[in-house]
Scaffold this active site. Structure first.
Site, PDB file in Angstrom:
ATOM      1  N   TYR A   6      -5.240  -3.084  -3.553  1.00 48.22           N
ATOM      2  CA  TYR A   6      -3.842  -3.502  -3.433  1.00 48.22           C
ATOM      3  C   TYR A   6      -3.555  -4.732  -4.315  1.00 48.22           C
ATOM      4  O   TYR A   6      -2.604  -4.739  -5.107  1.00 48.22           O
ATOM      5  CB  TYR A   6      -3.471  -3.813  -1.964  1.00 48.22           C
ATOM      6  CG  TYR A   6      -2.194  -4.600  -1.927  1.00 48.22           C
ATOM      7  CD1 TYR A   6      -0.982  -3.953  -2.117  1.00 48.22           C
ATOM      8  CD2 TYR A   6      -2.201  -5.997  -1.847  1.00 48.22           C
ATOM      9  CE1 TYR A   6       0.198  -4.668  -2.207  1.00 48.22           C
ATOM     10  CE2 TYR A   6      -1.038  -6.721  -1.936  1.00 48.22           C
ATOM     11  CZ  TYR A   6       0.153  -6.049  -2.113  1.00 48.22           C
ATOM     12  OH  TYR A   6       1.318  -6.761  -2.231  1.00 48.22           O
ATOM     13  N   CYS A  35      13.486   0.551   6.178  1.00 43.35           N
ATOM     14  CA  CYS A  35      12.544   1.557   6.695  1.00 43.35           C
ATOM     15  C   CYS A  35      11.405   0.844   7.419  1.00 43.35           C
ATOM     16  O   CYS A  35      10.249   0.904   7.032  1.00 43.35           O
ATOM     17  CB  CYS A  35      12.015   2.414   5.536  1.00 43.35           C
ATOM     18  SG  CYS A  35      11.208   3.910   6.116  1.00 43.35           S
ATOM     19  N   ASP A  65       0.701  -0.513  -0.073  1.00 40.75           N
ATOM     20  CA  ASP A  65       0.140  -1.135   1.125  1.00 40.75           C
ATOM     21  C   ASP A  65       0.646  -0.330   2.326  1.00 40.75           C
ATOM     22  O   ASP A  65       1.282   0.720   2.148  1.00 40.75           O
ATOM     23  CB  ASP A  65       0.523  -2.627   1.221  1.00 40.75           C
ATOM     24  CG  ASP A  65       2.025  -2.826   1.369  1.00 40.75           C
ATOM     25  OD1 ASP A  65       2.791  -1.831   1.354  1.00 40.75           O
ATOM     26  OD2 ASP A  65       2.455  -3.989   1.514  1.00 40.75           O
ATOM     27  N   GLU A  98      -0.090 -13.572  -4.150  1.00 39.59           N
ATOM     28  CA  GLU A  98      -0.704 -12.429  -3.457  1.00 39.59           C
ATOM     29  C   GLU A  98      -1.823 -12.876  -2.518  1.00 39.59           C
ATOM     30  O   GLU A  98      -1.985 -12.335  -1.431  1.00 39.59           O
ATOM     31  CB  GLU A  98      -1.227 -11.394  -4.463  1.00 39.59           C
ATOM     32  CG  GLU A  98      -0.113 -10.580  -5.101  1.00 39.59           C
ATOM     33  CD  GLU A  98       0.722  -9.795  -4.093  1.00 39.59           C
ATOM     34  OE1 GLU A  98       0.189  -9.420  -3.037  1.00 39.59           O
ATOM     35  OE2 GLU A  98       1.917  -9.571  -4.358  1.00 39.59           O
TER      36      GLU A  98
HETATM   37  S1  SF4 Z   1      16.059   7.756   6.077  1.00 36.85           S
HETATM   38 FE1  SF4 Z   1      15.020   6.542   7.612  1.00 36.85          FE
HETATM   39  S2  SF4 Z   1      12.876   7.154   7.451  1.00 36.85           S
HETATM   40 FE2  SF4 Z   1      13.898   7.886   5.624  1.00 36.85          FE
HETATM   41  S3  SF4 Z   1      13.571   6.278   4.108  1.00 36.85           S
HETATM   42 FE3  SF4 Z   1      15.533   5.859   5.086  1.00 36.85          FE
HETATM   43  S4  SF4 Z   1      15.058   4.459   6.771  1.00 36.85           S
HETATM   44 FE4  SF4 Z   1      13.135   5.396   6.105  1.00 36.85          FE
END
Ligand code: SF4
Length: 301
Positions: free
Chosen positions: A118, A189, A136, A35
């Site tokens: 964190y 994401c 985070d 970390e």
């Molecule tokens: S749908 Fe899109 S914004 Fe929602 S968690 Fe999945 S990748 Fe992220």
């Protein structure tokens, strides 16, 4: 377990970076070291350094006993050398005040140098599998999108996002759940191009599907409101790194005169930094990274 928890764990099992060395080892000391290394350095750069560091200092006692200069030498390639100093200080506190056992509660962990909320929770989750989320900015982004919509501009405060993240951690699965969210945030994401199409959480997500063009526009608006950044080569951090690199290149135990150090460093610095070398040396000394003796010679601590 919530559906989101179950889905993210299933995704992790097939897609996560389960073999990262600090995840395989599963002990609090490995978590502490990794970390500190990961605080400001990318996973790919940390991986080989982590293995070498663990060989050199296989447990917290070995790290606490080591010379600080040797640790800073071992840290080469990771940048932000003051982390090595703080890690050493943490190891010494843990061996002297806790008989070498790394604390497992947030308040005690946060009383140690260089450990904020964190890192404390990361040690609790990865080192001890306690049911906490090490929120985070990447995890906060996922949680914000899932429950509150696009994160730019933020719709709720950080504390609200963090509270929701804590509720999601499946009991007894904190190690994998935190690893899963971290990997999910760096591959699916992501901040700039979330892969909503095909995302296993799309059906649960308020922000989905995110339009990449709109996201870029929103990011530009935010960037436009921020001040222009100083180029890295003109920053004190750049100069600090060059000074430590020069000292690290000296044979162990030797030093260099302040004048020679200035002469070596000046040519690689941007003109705006050249007048400030002595101030930067002083700051490095205050941070415990280097020492300047009465004869004005400089060395790693
Ligand atoms: S749908 Fe899109 S914004 Fe929602 S968690 Fe999945 S990748 Fe992220």
């Amino acid at each position: 377990m919530s559906m989101i928890g179950a889905r993210i764990l299933a995704w992790y099992k097939s897609n996560g970076r389960l073999m990262l060395p600090w995840r395989v080892v599963r002990n609090p000391y490995a978590t502490l070291v990794s970390e500190f290394m990961l605080q400001q350095t990318q996973v790919d750069r940390v991986t080989p350094k982590f293995d070498a560091f663990m060989k050199a200092y296989p447990d917290i006692f070995a790290l606490a006993r080591a010379g600080r200069g040797d640790i800073i030498r071992q840290w080469v390639g990771l940048g932000y050398n003051s982390r090595a100093v703080r890690l050493h200080a943490v190891a010494q506190r843990i061996t002297s005040d806790f008989a070498g056992r790394i604390p497992e509660d947030e308040a005690t962990l946060r009383s140690l140098p260089g450990i904020g909320p964190y890192t404390a929770r990361a040690i609790m989750a990865f080192g001890y599998n306690h049911t906490v989320c090490a929120t985070d900015t990447n995890i906060a982004r996922i949680i914000h999108r899932l429950f509150f919509g696009l994160e730019i501009p933020p719709k709720v405060k950080w504390a609200t996002v963090d509270a929701r993240a804590q509720e999601l951690v499946p009991s007894g699965k904190a190690h994998d759940f935190n690893g899963a969210l971290m990997d999910f945030g760096s591959t699916i994401c992501t901040a700039r191009k979330p892969a909503c199409k095909g995302c296993p959480l799309a059906g649960d997500c308020i922000a989905a599907p995110i339009d990449h063009g709109l996201l870029q526009e929103a990011r530009k608006d935010i960037a436009g409101k921020n001040k222009p950044r100083i180029p890295f080569e003109q920053s004190a951090r750049f100069a600090r790194g060059r000074i430590v690199d020069r000292l690290r290149a000296l044979p162990a135990g030797s030093s260099i005169s302040l004048l020679d150090l200035q002469a070596d460093i000046e040519p690689v610095l941007h003109p705006v930094l050249r007048g400030d070398i002595l101030g930067i040396v002083e700051a490095l000394q205050d941070d415990g990274l280097i020492r300047v003796d009465d004869r004005k010679t400089v060395a790693l601590v």
